[in-house]
Design an enzyme around this catalytic site. Sequence first.
Site, mmCIF file in Angstrom:
data_model
loop_
_atom_site.group_PDB
_atom_site.id
_atom_site.type_symbol
_atom_site.label_atom_id
_atom_site.label_comp_id
_atom_site.label_asym_id
_atom_site.label_seq_id
_atom_site.Cartn_x
_atom_site.Cartn_y
_atom_site.Cartn_z
ATOM 1 N N PHE A 106 0.814 -1.214 0.000
ATOM 2 C CA PHE A 106 0.000 0.000 0.000
ATOM 3 C C PHE A 106 0.848 1.265 0.000
ATOM 4 O O PHE A 106 0.412 2.329 -0.459
ATOM 5 C CB PHE A 106 -0.951 0.006 1.201
ATOM 6 C CG PHE A 106 -0.347 0.416 2.512
ATOM 7 C CD1 PHE A 106 -0.482 1.716 2.978
ATOM 8 C CD2 PHE A 106 0.335 -0.492 3.316
ATOM 9 C CE1 PHE A 106 0.056 2.102 4.193
ATOM 10 C CE2 PHE A 106 0.873 -0.118 4.517
ATOM 11 C CZ PHE A 106 0.730 1.191 4.967
ATOM 12 N N LYS A 107 2.074 1.159 0.472
ATOM 13 C CA LYS A 107 2.919 2.345 0.592
ATOM 14 C C LYS A 107 3.405 2.860 -0.759
ATOM 15 O O LYS A 107 3.972 3.944 -0.841
ATOM 16 C CB LYS A 107 4.078 2.055 1.534
ATOM 17 C CG LYS A 107 3.572 1.807 2.954
ATOM 18 C CD LYS A 107 4.641 1.423 3.937
ATOM 19 C CE LYS A 107 4.015 1.143 5.309
ATOM 20 N NZ LYS A 107 4.992 0.772 6.323
ATOM 21 N N ASP A 108 3.149 2.090 -1.828
ATOM 22 C CA ASP A 108 3.449 2.602 -3.163
ATOM 23 C C ASP A 108 2.691 3.899 -3.433
ATOM 24 O O ASP A 108 3.197 4.786 -4.117
ATOM 25 C CB ASP A 108 3.072 1.564 -4.230
ATOM 26 C CG ASP A 108 4.100 0.453 -4.351
ATOM 27 O OD1 ASP A 108 5.304 0.738 -4.177
ATOM 28 O OD2 ASP A 108 3.712 -0.696 -4.607
ATOM 29 N N ALA A 111 4.402 6.848 -1.273
ATOM 30 C CA ALA A 111 5.804 7.042 -1.648
ATOM 31 C C ALA A 111 5.926 7.628 -3.042
ATOM 32 O O ALA A 111 6.747 8.520 -3.295
ATOM 33 C CB ALA A 111 6.564 5.720 -1.554
ATOM 34 N N THR A 138 7.790 0.188 3.867
ATOM 35 C CA THR A 138 8.121 1.590 3.606
ATOM 36 C C THR A 138 9.443 1.688 2.845
ATOM 37 O O THR A 138 9.558 2.457 1.883
ATOM 38 C CB THR A 138 8.215 2.392 4.921
ATOM 39 O OG1 THR A 138 6.909 2.515 5.481
ATOM 40 C CG2 THR A 138 8.764 3.785 4.678
#
Length: 439
Positions: A106-108, A111, A138
């Site tokens: 999900f951190k795509d 970021a 992350t």
Amino acid sequence: MNYYSTNGHVQELSFKEAVLKGLPQDKGLFFPKEIPQLPDSFFEALPDLLLPQVAFQVLKPFVQPDLTEAQLQQICEDVFTFPIPLVEVEQGLYALELFHGPTCAFKDVGARFMSRCLQAFADPDKPVTVLVATSGDTGSAVANGFLGLENIDVVVLYPQGGVSEIQEVQFTTLGQNISAVAVEGTFDDCQALVKQAFSDGELNQVKNLSSANSINVARWLPQMVYYFYAWGQWKLRHPDQTGLTVSVPSGNFGNLAAGLVARQMGLPISYFIAATNRNKIVPDYLETGDYQPAPSVATIANAMDVGAPNNFPRIQHLFGNKLDALQQVVKGFWADDDQIKEIIQRVYEERDYLLDPHGAIGFLSLKKLMSGLGTQGIFLETAHPAKFKNSIEAVLGHEIAVPEQLQAFLGRQKQVTILPNDYKELALLLKQTHKEGTL
């Protein structure tokens, strides 16, 4: 939009200034001066909007005037390029699959959005060093989101031996402008080192530091987008239904904080569940009113092995530090490793759906709490199960498929600097010249 510190001891900054600064000098967290209300017309149109269109409408008030509408439109088109499907696992219970991006986590979302913002804001004469702590996803999302960008170096701190093999190769094998530092300690130690670096006046005179953890507003706020998008997909299937609970697997609590801001903007989600592993500081607080950060405990859901969650003060701030108000909206839940393993196996056998350890906690929390709340439920599948290949295969007793995005990293040579849990050592390292992925 201006941003102030939750500790209230520094002047307000613009979005651009807050992004570049990362963390206020008073060790608070940047918070938007106001939370805008979205019009009814937006929610009426939402089920039919494409993901970049949702992102543009949701984020526009938070980034202007530092980003023009044209710039924001382009960033949203560049960032939100992968699907975020809502998948029914059983009747009335859905997984929001956030693992279809380039690093399968999900951190795509945050970021990639932040990397484009920093690219737009960075001064070519003042290179930026992005300093980030990771408990797993992350690091890979930030490293790949910033890979190859000019005038931006990335330093990823992670607990030595504290992330999965696939997670580690995603940020230790890239080279170029990406450096990896394995700290002899826990994720909480890595977070503490990052915070100390931002409050070190001497270091900040020689290094232009910014953070890419969810403490940075450009990493944190874009996570709101998929809550709106999920509600739109759910509403298409249930146009007459109103009650919805969203379970958020939580470690540093930036993801949940973003969802709660979305709710403040008018998103009609009835309840959120703060779903954690044995690092259950927040569920305990919601039950007892006693907030006690503690040393983190290693679990199968390693991305949530956080004993002092950085973003929880934002949640408290959002509710005026009133526990009773928070308890009306956020419910706490936690599960141990045995429960996680059992639900992964059971859902796979009964529903032919493979949960990752973090999504498994989200699923389990809805099974336990949803009927009492009287709603349907969505849980966030925050990472592809193959990122935890060894753990999942030990549960199922057979191999699982690895998606192409992850296969590309296997077999690459790691480039890692090992560092003791000592801030002086880190400060010295950061002052050295950064070339080709090595400090």
